[in-house]
Design a protein around this motif. Sequence first.
Motif, PDB file in Angstrom:
ATOM      1  N   LEU A 271       0.735  -1.146   0.020  1.00 20.30           N
ATOM      2  CA  LEU A 271      -0.042  -0.123  -0.064  1.00 20.30           C
ATOM      3  C   LEU A 271       0.787   1.200   0.052  1.00 20.30           C
ATOM      4  CD1 LEU A 271      -2.968   1.074   0.259  1.00 20.30           C
ATOM      5  CD2 LEU A 271      -2.394   1.050   2.478  1.00 20.30           C
ATOM      6  N   LYS A 272       2.025   1.280   0.656  1.00 17.97           N
ATOM      7  CA  LYS A 272       2.869   2.311   1.055  1.00 17.97           C
ATOM      8  C   LYS A 272       3.605   2.521  -0.418  1.00 17.97           C
ATOM      9  CE  LYS A 272       5.139   5.830   2.797  1.00 17.97           C
ATOM     10  NZ  LYS A 272       4.609   7.210   2.863  1.00 17.97           N
ATOM     11  N   VAL A 273       4.283   1.339  -0.938  1.00 17.53           N
ATOM     12  CA  VAL A 273       5.315   1.490  -1.979  1.00 17.53           C
ATOM     13  C   VAL A 273       4.498   1.818  -3.213  1.00 17.53           C
ATOM     14  CG1 VAL A 273       6.877   0.167  -3.378  1.00 17.53           C
ATOM     15  CG2 VAL A 273       6.857   0.425  -0.752  1.00 17.53           C
ATOM     16  N   ARG A 274       3.568   0.911  -3.621  1.00 16.28           N
ATOM     17  CA  ARG A 274       2.691   1.070  -4.721  1.00 16.28           C
ATOM     18  C   ARG A 274       1.622   2.234  -4.995  1.00 16.28           C
ATOM     19  NH1 ARG A 274       5.973  -2.134  -7.885  1.00 16.28           N
ATOM     20  NH2 ARG A 274       4.424  -1.745  -9.329  1.00 16.28           N
ATOM     21  N   TYR A 275       1.223   2.488  -3.877  1.00 17.32           N
ATOM     22  CA  TYR A 275       0.117   3.653  -3.915  1.00 17.32           C
ATOM     23  C   TYR A 275       0.385   4.877  -3.075  1.00 17.32           C
ATOM     24  CZ  TYR A 275      -2.031  -0.466  -6.045  1.00 17.32           C
ATOM     25  OH  TYR A 275      -2.352  -1.336  -7.044  1.00 17.32           O
ATOM     26  N   GLY A 276       1.355   4.873  -2.313  1.00 16.07           N
ATOM     27  CA  GLY A 276       1.779   6.197  -1.591  1.00 16.07           C
ATOM     28  C   GLY A 276       0.471   6.262  -0.287  1.00 16.07           C
ATOM     29  N   GLU A 277      -0.063   5.330   0.237  1.00 13.06           N
ATOM     30  CA  GLU A 277      -1.035   5.488   1.506  1.00 13.06           C
ATOM     31  C   GLU A 277      -0.618   4.787   2.496  1.00 13.06           C
ATOM     32  OE1 GLU A 277      -5.145   5.386  -0.026  1.00 13.06           O
ATOM     33  OE2 GLU A 277      -4.443   4.608  -1.746  1.00 13.06           O
ATOM     34  N   GLU A 278      -0.927   5.092   3.735  1.00 12.60           N
ATOM     35  CA  GLU A 278      -0.493   4.492   4.895  1.00 12.60           C
ATOM     36  C   GLU A 278      -1.767   3.544   5.355  1.00 12.60           C
ATOM     37  OE1 GLU A 278       2.166   4.406   6.203  1.00 12.60           O
ATOM     38  OE2 GLU A 278       3.080   6.250   5.336  1.00 12.60           O
ATOM     39  N   ILE A 279      -1.608   2.657   6.081  1.00 10.37           N
ATOM     40  CA  ILE A 279      -2.562   1.498   6.511  1.00 10.37           C
ATOM     41  C   ILE A 279      -3.385   2.294   7.529  1.00 10.37           C
ATOM     42  CG2 ILE A 279      -0.985   0.429   8.228  1.00 10.37           C
ATOM     43  CD1 ILE A 279      -3.506  -1.307   5.978  1.00 10.37           C
ATOM     44  N   GLU A 280      -2.748   2.935   8.314  1.00 12.76           N
ATOM     45  CA  GLU A 280      -3.500   3.630   9.623  1.00 12.76           C
ATOM     46  C   GLU A 280      -4.540   4.779   8.921  1.00 12.76           C
ATOM     47  OE1 GLU A 280       0.157   2.101  11.367  1.00 12.76           O
ATOM     48  OE2 GLU A 280      -0.174   3.576   9.388  1.00 12.76           O
ATOM     49  N   GLU A 281      -4.370   5.291   7.835  1.00 11.29           N
ATOM     50  CA  GLU A 281      -5.105   6.253   7.366  1.00 11.29           C
ATOM     51  C   GLU A 281      -6.402   5.380   6.644  1.00 11.29           C
ATOM     52  OE1 GLU A 281      -3.018   8.903   4.789  1.00 11.29           O
ATOM     53  OE2 GLU A 281      -1.973   9.760   6.439  1.00 11.29           O
ATOM     54  N   VAL A 282      -6.033   4.500   5.982  1.00 16.77           N
ATOM     55  CA  VAL A 282      -7.136   3.611   5.474  1.00 16.77           C
ATOM     56  C   VAL A 282      -7.948   3.075   6.251  1.00 16.77           C
ATOM     57  CG1 VAL A 282      -7.392   1.506   3.947  1.00 16.77           C
ATOM     58  CG2 VAL A 282      -5.445   3.193   3.274  1.00 16.77           C
ATOM     59  N   ARG A 283      -7.422   2.486   7.420  1.00 14.53           N
ATOM     60  CA  ARG A 283      -8.421   2.127   8.398  1.00 14.53           C
ATOM     61  C   ARG A 283      -9.453   3.059   9.014  1.00 14.53           C
ATOM     62  NH1 ARG A 283      -3.727  -1.401  10.790  1.00 14.53           N
ATOM     63  NH2 ARG A 283      -3.450   0.494  12.247  1.00 14.53           N
ATOM     64  N   GLU A 284      -9.034   4.281   9.329  1.00 21.39           N
ATOM     65  CA  GLU A 284      -9.836   5.442   9.722  1.00 21.39           C
ATOM     66  C   GLU A 284     -10.731   5.738   8.875  1.00 21.39           C
ATOM     67  OE1 GLU A 284      -7.191   8.525  11.265  1.00 21.39           O
ATOM     68  OE2 GLU A 284      -6.283   7.112  12.993  1.00 21.39           O
ATOM     69  N   ASN A 285     -10.351   5.779   7.577  1.00 22.69           N
ATOM     70  CA  ASN A 285     -11.486   6.221   6.557  1.00 22.69           C
ATOM     71  C   ASN A 285     -12.316   4.933   6.008  1.00 22.69           C
ATOM     72  OD1 ASN A 285     -12.508   7.567   4.280  1.00 22.69           O
ATOM     73  ND2 ASN A 285     -10.769   7.281   3.034  1.00 22.69           N
ATOM     74  N   LYS A 286     -13.348   5.195   6.474  1.00 24.89           N
ATOM     75  CA  LYS A 286     -14.415   4.026   6.302  1.00 24.89           C
ATOM     76  C   LYS A 286     -14.998   3.919   4.725  1.00 24.89           C
ATOM     77  CE  LYS A 286     -14.251   2.791  10.726  1.00 24.89           C
ATOM     78  NZ  LYS A 286     -13.580   1.554  11.186  1.00 24.89           N
ATOM     79  N   GLU A 287     -14.620   5.020   4.052  1.00 27.01           N
ATOM     80  CA  GLU A 287     -15.192   5.177   2.722  1.00 27.01           C
ATOM     81  C   GLU A 287     -14.017   4.692   1.835  1.00 27.01           C
ATOM     82  OE1 GLU A 287     -17.268   8.562   2.149  1.00 27.01           O
ATOM     83  OE2 GLU A 287     -18.753   8.482   3.457  1.00 27.01           O
ATOM     84  N   TRP A 288     -12.867   4.182   2.124  1.00 29.63           N
ATOM     85  CA  TRP A 288     -11.768   4.095   1.221  1.00 29.63           C
ATOM     86  C   TRP A 288     -12.236   3.164   0.222  1.00 29.63           C
ATOM     87  CZ3 TRP A 288      -8.934  -0.200   0.101  1.00 29.63           C
ATOM     88  CH2 TRP A 288      -7.751   0.263  -0.670  1.00 29.63           C
ATOM     89  N   MET A 289     -11.747   3.549  -1.087  1.00 29.85           N
ATOM     90  CA  MET A 289     -11.979   2.585  -2.238  1.00 29.85           C
ATOM     91  C   MET A 289     -10.559   2.347  -2.879  1.00 29.85           C
ATOM     92  SD  MET A 289     -15.185   4.276  -4.026  1.00 29.85           S
ATOM     93  CE  MET A 289     -14.453   6.071  -4.127  1.00 29.85           C
ATOM     94  N   CYS A 290     -10.741   1.059  -3.243  1.00 28.20           N
ATOM     95  CA  CYS A 290      -9.593   0.359  -3.834  1.00 28.20           C
ATOM     96  C   CYS A 290      -9.168   1.238  -5.197  1.00 28.20           C
ATOM     97  CB  CYS A 290      -9.553  -1.046  -4.346  1.00 28.20           C
ATOM     98  SG  CYS A 290     -10.853  -1.530  -5.314  1.00 28.20           S
TER      99      CYS A 290
END
Length: 281
Positions: free
Chosen positions: A206-225
């Motif tokens: 998630l970090k290397v390929r898309y530049g996102e942090e797992i903690e931010e994704v867990r907090e964002n309930k509307e996260w989309m792939c």
Amino acid sequence: MGKTKMSDSSKSDYEALRNARLSENKARLESLGILNSVSKLRQISTPTKKERPYTKRVYGLTPLRRSQRIKGVTEGTTTAAAALDNLPPRRSCRLTSSFSYAVTPKRDLGEEENRPANAPFIELNSKDVEHFLSAENSARRCNSKGRGSIYNPVLGICCHFCRQKKLCGEEDCKRCGDCDVNEPCLGKTDCSVCHSSQGVFCRACLKVRYGEEIEEVRENKEWMCPHCTEEKGINPYWICNSSICLRKRKMPPTGIAIHQAREMGYESVAHLLMEKLKGGN
């Protein structure tokens, strides 16, 4: 004419003198016995061809090499088809473990919330739980938070990019730490729209390929792939850069492109591909 006669006479005189000198040298060598020794040395030095005796090779005297799996065939089988039917199935060493599990069929959720893809339906018995919660596995599990350090075919959730089915290294993960199959894996993402395997990524990918942090994704309930992001039209150039999805697009896999992306000033591989797709249009 006079010059020709003189040249012919001088040539004949030279050859006569030369032949006389050669015969004189030969007689001197024979008197010293050198010619005999030279001929003997030549005979010794010249290799003689030795003819090897012809031996006919006989095949079939040694027993044929057979797999351990084929050796278990019963002796009563005569045909090849019957022998193959009696062979034991080949299993990977990874799958021949001491525990067993059952995958519960998906039930009709109706109006209930979709079950996340990072928490599939699995039933475990008490022996399996004791096996997973061994002291060695518990100590090694949190050594690596990126992709995890313990492969587990039952509780491990497969990442869509690296396709590593490992237990996550998050300390608070009840699924990987306490074997609670009703809880999602905290080290894997889950798309709020599709809830499918294509939206499951580990922390490192998630970090290397898309530049996102797992903690931010867990907090964002509307996260989309990335798949759902493109389908919704939010960002048409934001695509999934896994090798599976790139081949479907008839694009070559990028491999380890994070170094190139960071050298060019991009945050991740997805940002690099997005700029290339924009430039192509």
